[in-house]
Every structure is written in structure tokens, then in C-alpha cells.
Design a protein around this motif. Structure first.
Motif, PDB file in Angstrom:
ATOM      1  N   VAL A  51       0.838  -1.201   0.000  1.00 36.92           N
ATOM      2  CA  VAL A  51       0.000   0.000   0.000  1.00 36.92           C
ATOM      3  C   VAL A  51       0.875   1.254   0.000  1.00 36.92           C
ATOM      4  O   VAL A  51       0.645   2.169  -0.789  1.00 36.92           O
ATOM      5  CB  VAL A  51      -0.959   0.003   1.208  1.00 36.92           C
ATOM      6  CG1 VAL A  51      -1.692   1.323   1.294  1.00 36.92           C
ATOM      7  CG2 VAL A  51      -1.947  -1.130   1.105  1.00 36.92           C
ATOM      8  N   VAL A  52       1.900   1.298   0.845  1.00 35.65           N
ATOM      9  CA  VAL A  52       2.678   2.537   0.952  1.00 35.65           C
ATOM     10  C   VAL A  52       3.471   2.788  -0.331  1.00 35.65           C
ATOM     11  O   VAL A  52       3.572   3.928  -0.802  1.00 35.65           O
ATOM     12  CB  VAL A  52       3.577   2.544   2.213  1.00 35.65           C
ATOM     13  CG1 VAL A  52       4.744   1.613   2.102  1.00 35.65           C
ATOM     14  CG2 VAL A  52       4.089   3.941   2.482  1.00 35.65           C
ATOM     15  N   LEU A  82      -6.525   1.639  -2.481  1.00 35.21           N
ATOM     16  CA  LEU A  82      -5.444   0.647  -2.572  1.00 35.21           C
ATOM     17  C   LEU A  82      -5.580  -0.413  -1.483  1.00 35.21           C
ATOM     18  O   LEU A  82      -5.415  -1.608  -1.732  1.00 35.21           O
ATOM     19  CB  LEU A  82      -4.092   1.343  -2.462  1.00 35.21           C
ATOM     20  CG  LEU A  82      -3.685   2.155  -3.681  1.00 35.21           C
ATOM     21  CD1 LEU A  82      -2.473   2.996  -3.385  1.00 35.21           C
ATOM     22  CD2 LEU A  82      -3.423   1.227  -4.851  1.00 35.21           C
ATOM     23  N   THR A  83      -5.891   0.045  -0.268  1.00 33.10           N
ATOM     24  CA  THR A  83      -6.036  -0.910   0.834  1.00 33.10           C
ATOM     25  C   THR A  83      -7.155  -1.900   0.548  1.00 33.10           C
ATOM     26  O   THR A  83      -7.013  -3.107   0.781  1.00 33.10           O
ATOM     27  CB  THR A  83      -6.318  -0.161   2.143  1.00 33.10           C
ATOM     28  OG1 THR A  83      -5.330   0.837   2.314  1.00 33.10           O
ATOM     29  CG2 THR A  83      -6.289  -1.108   3.309  1.00 33.10           C
ATOM     30  N   THR A  84      -8.278  -1.382   0.040  1.00 31.18           N
ATOM     31  CA  THR A  84      -9.391  -2.275  -0.243  1.00 31.18           C
ATOM     32  C   THR A  84      -9.012  -3.282  -1.331  1.00 31.18           C
ATOM     33  O   THR A  84      -9.399  -4.457  -1.270  1.00 31.18           O
ATOM     34  CB  THR A  84     -10.631  -1.468  -0.660  1.00 31.18           C
ATOM     35  OG1 THR A  84     -10.768  -0.376   0.234  1.00 31.18           O
ATOM     36  CG2 THR A  84     -11.868  -2.319  -0.602  1.00 31.18           C
ATOM     37  N   CYS A  85      -8.247  -2.829  -2.332  1.00 30.07           N
ATOM     38  CA  CYS A  85      -7.781  -3.760  -3.364  1.00 30.07           C
ATOM     39  C   CYS A  85      -6.951  -4.877  -2.741  1.00 30.07           C
ATOM     40  O   CYS A  85      -7.153  -6.061  -3.020  1.00 30.07           O
ATOM     41  CB  CYS A  85      -6.931  -3.032  -4.397  1.00 30.07           C
ATOM     42  SG  CYS A  85      -7.881  -2.034  -5.519  1.00 30.07           S
ATOM     43  N   ILE A 108      -5.250  -0.673   7.718  1.00 29.18           N
ATOM     44  CA  ILE A 108      -4.029  -0.129   7.121  1.00 29.18           C
ATOM     45  C   ILE A 108      -4.282   1.308   6.649  1.00 29.18           C
ATOM     46  O   ILE A 108      -3.385   2.150   6.678  1.00 29.18           O
ATOM     47  CB  ILE A 108      -3.562  -1.020   5.946  1.00 29.18           C
ATOM     48  CG1 ILE A 108      -3.084  -2.367   6.465  1.00 29.18           C
ATOM     49  CG2 ILE A 108      -2.424  -0.363   5.165  1.00 29.18           C
ATOM     50  CD1 ILE A 108      -2.733  -3.340   5.366  1.00 29.18           C
ATOM     51  N   VAL A 109      -5.527   1.569   6.245  1.00 34.98           N
ATOM     52  CA  VAL A 109      -5.889   2.928   5.809  1.00 34.98           C
ATOM     53  C   VAL A 109      -5.506   3.950   6.867  1.00 34.98           C
ATOM     54  O   VAL A 109      -5.026   5.039   6.557  1.00 34.98           O
ATOM     55  CB  VAL A 109      -7.408   3.022   5.541  1.00 34.98           C
ATOM     56  CG1 VAL A 109      -7.770   4.425   5.123  1.00 34.98           C
ATOM     57  CG2 VAL A 109      -7.825   2.033   4.506  1.00 34.98           C
TER      58      VAL A 109
ATOM     59  N   VAL B  19     -12.470   7.479 -10.385  1.00 36.84           N
ATOM     60  CA  VAL B  19     -11.350   6.606 -10.758  1.00 36.84           C
ATOM     61  C   VAL B  19     -11.122   5.532  -9.696  1.00 36.84           C
ATOM     62  O   VAL B  19     -10.991   4.339 -10.001  1.00 36.84           O
ATOM     63  CB  VAL B  19     -10.068   7.437 -10.973  1.00 36.84           C
ATOM     64  CG1 VAL B  19      -8.874   6.521 -11.155  1.00 36.84           C
ATOM     65  CG2 VAL B  19     -10.235   8.347 -12.175  1.00 36.84           C
ATOM     66  N   THR B  20     -11.120   5.939  -8.417  1.00 37.56           N
ATOM     67  CA  THR B  20     -10.879   4.942  -7.371  1.00 37.56           C
ATOM     68  C   THR B  20     -12.019   3.932  -7.325  1.00 37.56           C
ATOM     69  O   THR B  20     -11.786   2.740  -7.126  1.00 37.56           O
ATOM     70  CB  THR B  20     -10.720   5.605  -5.990  1.00 37.56           C
ATOM     71  OG1 THR B  20     -11.769   6.547  -5.834  1.00 37.56           O
ATOM     72  CG2 THR B  20      -9.391   6.297  -5.866  1.00 37.56           C
TER      73      THR B  20
END
Lengths: 238, 222
Positions: A51-52, A82-85, A108-109, B19-20
């Protein structure tokens, strides 16, 4: 900021001088909660690292298009997505580990280290330095998680690398190192206080090493000056 | 001037959100099948541990029975659940019943109890608990094989008053430092066996012909 980017300085910053877990003391919630064993620590550490790094990359790419006023909400949105992905991917491919880590993956968010890097570094730097910064910051965090996880697993249950198949598939089932056979277990190490104690010792260890290095550098710097002075004094006496 | 900057910024944020959201939707689409597979495999693995694959001929996951509401309290279920049935040649040979021990040391202990047609335990597994690591978590098979001590037991074996930990004069071991957790598990397994005994006709219909639907009609409604 100079034009030539000092990658060594960036890496040293992330891994040691400005380590998110040991120096900035950010992201302590997962750090303390999931480090009961190496596999849990590694799972969460890798997720955070991904994520970072990717958030730093994206933030660096869009840094010129985002105005100051909406900077933070935009960054938070990127990090959350990104975290959810990552969470979905872990749910799909490392299902058991996903159930063990549970709420700490979405959390993590809220790891301030990630938003901190996006805002303090990636929004002011080019793509490559930002990527390196994200990688080393994430790696620094991962290594601290691993160290705490290893110490707690060793003290708490007398094994190392138990249940690694949760992350690496069936082939890793035999990786368990039973360091102390018939170990009765040391409860404090597994419970939350153990996490605080081990993290405290790690921070202390880092400080001891740092001051050791500093002292050595000081003596090295001081010596020639002292020597030249002595030469001059003897010269004056004779 | 101010209005324009607000408009520009909100437009920018909206683009970001779009987009997200798109990124998330894409990832969801890509992982959906795999997640379903993983969840199914995990559920199936838990069932197979209790009743091995070679001991039944049907699909354990699909062959289910909704637990009638009057049984919920006895099984510790708040929202009901599904009983999985194992069949051999269409006859139900064993059932796997979800059961919750409400009185663990730190909250409820969710488990699956497998019961054979003759009333013996075919296996018990703890699915989910918050017991103290190192003490109460020995009910989990990955920590200790204590949970296997139920295998083959039945309501008369040991007799009802000995369905307890040794400290309470029973036949089952407790763990050092933890009696509350095993006590809760033992009691709930016993209650589950009692439930099976009381609902024998519903769970184990005599022959294949008056299976499924007809049994539910013949269960006493008085």
C-alpha cells in the motif's frame, strides 16, 4: 531540494534513521496487535509495504494536478482504494491469513505512516525517489514487525515460522522450526503486554546502537585535533 | 473567484472518486470468483474434518436443513443456521450441527458438532473463539488435540453427570490454568447431543422415501 537525488539517504531514512515504527512510532496499532507470530507479522507487513509503495507512486504521479485545498482528501481516497484492493486480493488468495488478520487489513488505511509519506515526501518528489521512499519505509516497517513477531513467537510458543503455509501455500507447511521442544509457552509474550515490552526493547536497542555509532564518530573526529594540539604544546615547552 | 475554485476542486475530487471506484470495481470483479472458491473451500474443509469424504456420497455443502426456530436456544444460536447432512445411499448417516457455547471465558465459542446416526460424536471443531491465547485456546485443534476427546462419545457414555471436566468430577480433562473454556465446550456438546436425541425423527428419517420434505410434515406439531 537539490537536483541529484540521494537514494542512499532516502533508503537509510526509511530503514533506520526515520523508521516509521521505531522512530516515528506510527502505525503502532497493527504493530502491537498482529505480531503474535512471524506469519501474521509478515502478512500485514507485506500488505502495508504494497500500500505505501503504490500510494507513493500514484501520489507522486498526480502531485502537480492536485491543488493544496483538496490534497489530503484525494490522498486518503487513493490510500483507501489501494487498501481495499489489497484486502480483496488477500481474501481471494490467502483466505486463512485474511481471516486471522481480520480487521487489521482495512485498518491499514489509518496507518499514519502511509498518509505521512504521501504528504511529506511523494507530493513533493518525482516518481522514482517516491517509489524508493515508499519501498524503504514499508520495508522498515515490515522488518520491525518481523522482529517483534519472531521474538514473541519464540518466547511465547517456542517455535519460529509456524503456519507459514497460510502465506506461501502447502509447500511451506514444513518450515516450522521448533526451537524449544515441549515448550510450556510464555503467556505474556503472546498477549498485548508482550508486544509493548518487545517493541520497547527494540526501540531501546536502536537508541543504544545509534549512540554507540555517534560516540565512535566523535572520538574519530576528536583525535587528530587533540594530536595536533599536543604537538604544538610540546613544541612550545621545548 | 472563490466559487470557481470550489467548483474546480469539487470536480477534481469527483474525478478521483470515480477513478478509485472504478479501480475497486475492477479488482472486485477480478477476485470475486476466487473469493467465493476460497470461502467454499474453507467451509468444506471444516465439514470434511468432521466427516471424512469417503464416509459420505452426497455434497455436504449443498445438502442442508434449516434449523427450526424452537431449536435455536438449545444450540445457542441467535440467528438460526444450517445443519449439514451426510448421506450414504440416500440414508442420512450423520449430521453436522452449528452450535455456540455462550459461556466461554471471553464470549461465545462457535463450533461445529458432528453426530452419527447411532448418537455418537463423529467430531467437534471450534470455528471461532476469543479465549486467552496459550490457555483457553487449546480447544482449537491447531493448539492441542483436546477437542478429539469427544470423538466416539455419546449421551450415555460417559453418563450425563460425568459430562464435565475432571475438577467437577467429570470424564474430560481441563487445561492447566483454564477450566471455564473446556467446561463451556463440554456443556454445549452435551446440549447438542440432547438436541439430536430430541429431534431424531427430523434429523435421521427412517428411510430414504420419507426423507426431506415428508419428515418435516410428520414431525409432531402438537
Amino acid at each position: 531540494m537539490s537536483d541529484t537525488v540521494d537514494y542512499r539517504q532516502i533508503s537509510k531514512n526509511g530503514l533506520w534513521t526515520n523508521n516509521p515504527a521505531l522512530v516515528q512510532l506510527l502505525g503502532l496499532c497493527p504493530l502491537l496487535a498482529v505480531t503474535g507470530s512471524v506469519v501474521n507479522a509478515l502478512g500485514l507487513g507485506l500488505a502495508t509495504l504494497m500500500v505505501v509503495t503504490s500510494s507513493n507512486m500514484i501520489v507522486s504521479l498526480i502531485r502537480k494536478g492536485v491543488s493544496d485545498a483538496v490534497r489530503l482528501p484525494a490522498f486518503v481516497m487513493i490510500i483507501a482504494a489501494l487498501t481495499t484492493c489489497i484486502e480483496l486480493l488477500m481474501n481471494a488468495f490467502t483466505y486463512e491469513l485474511y481471516t486471522i488478520l481480520g480487521i487489521f487489513i482495512p485498518l491499514i488505511v489509518t496507518n499514519c505512516a502511509i498518509l505521512g509519506r504521501a504528504d511529506a515526501f511523494a507530493s513533493k518528489n518525482k516518481l522514482l525517489p517516491s517509489t524508493v521512499d515508499g519501498l524503504t519505509m514499508g520495508l522498515g516497517f515490515l522488518l520491525v514487525l518481523l522482529a517483534i513477531g519472531a521474538v514473541r513467537e519464540l518466547l511465547g510458543s517456542g517455535t519460529l515460522f509456524a503456519n507459514m503455509h497460510l502465506l506461501f501455500g502447502e509447500g511451506a507447511r514444513g518450515w516450522t522450526l521448533t526451537v524449544f521442544p515441549n515448550y510450556p509457552g510464555f503467556l505474556v509474550a503472546i498477549l498485548p503486554p508482550g508486544a509493548f515490552i518487545v517493541a520497547g526493547f527494540l526501540i531501546a536497542l536502536k537508541n543504544v546502537i545509534d549512540s554507540g555509532i555517534e560516540r565512535r564518530q566523535e572520538t574519530r573526529r576528536a583525535k587528530p585535533i587533540k594530536g595536533s594540539k599536543r604537538v604544538r604544546t610540546t613544541g612550545a615547552i621545548s | 473567484m472563490l466559487g470557481r475554485s470550489i467548483g474546480k476542486n469539487s470536480l477534481l475530487l469527483a474525478c478521483f472518486a470515480l477513478v478509485t471506484a472504478g479501480l475497486l470495481a475492477g479488482t472486485y470483479q477480478l477476485t470475486r470468483d476466487q473469493i467465493e472458491l476460497a470461502e467454499r473451500a474453507a467451509a468444506q474443509a471444516a465439514l470434511f474434518e468432521i466427516i471424512p469424504q469417503e464416509q459420505h456420497t452426497n455434497d455436504l455443502l449443498e445438502d442442508t436443513l434449516v434449523i427450526p426456530q424452537e431449536g435455536w436456544a438449545q444450540l445457542g444460536l441467535n440467528f438460526g443456521g444450517l445443519i449439514h447432512r451426510a448421506r450414504q445411499n440416500d440414508q442420512v448417516t450423520a449430521v453436522i450441527i452449528p452450535s455456540v457455547a455462550p459461556d466461554g471465558y471471553s464470549g461465545a465459542i462457535r463450533m461445529l458438532v458432528g453426530v452419527n446416526r447411532e448418537g455418537t460424536v463423529s467430531g467437534v471443531r471450534v470455528l471461532n473463539h476469543r479465549e486467552t491465547p496459550g490457555l483457553g485456546d487449546k480447544v482449537d485443534l491447531s493448539r492441542s488435540d483436546w477437542i478429539l476427546s469427544f470423538d466416539g462419545r455419546a449421551l450415555g457414555d460417559p453418563p450425563a453427570e460425568r459430562w464435565a471436566v475432571r475438577r467437577d468430577g467429570g470424564d474430560f480433562d481441563q487445561f492447566t490454568g483454564a477450566t471455564i473454556t473446556p467446561r463451556a465446550v463440554i456443556n454445549q456438546v452435551r446440549r447438542t447431543l440432547e438436541y439430536v436425541e430430541e429431534n431424531r425423527e427430523l434429523l435421521f428419517p427412517e428411510s430414504a422415501e420419507n426423507g426431506n420434505v415428508s419428515t418435516r410434515e410428520t414431525t409432531p406439531s402438537n
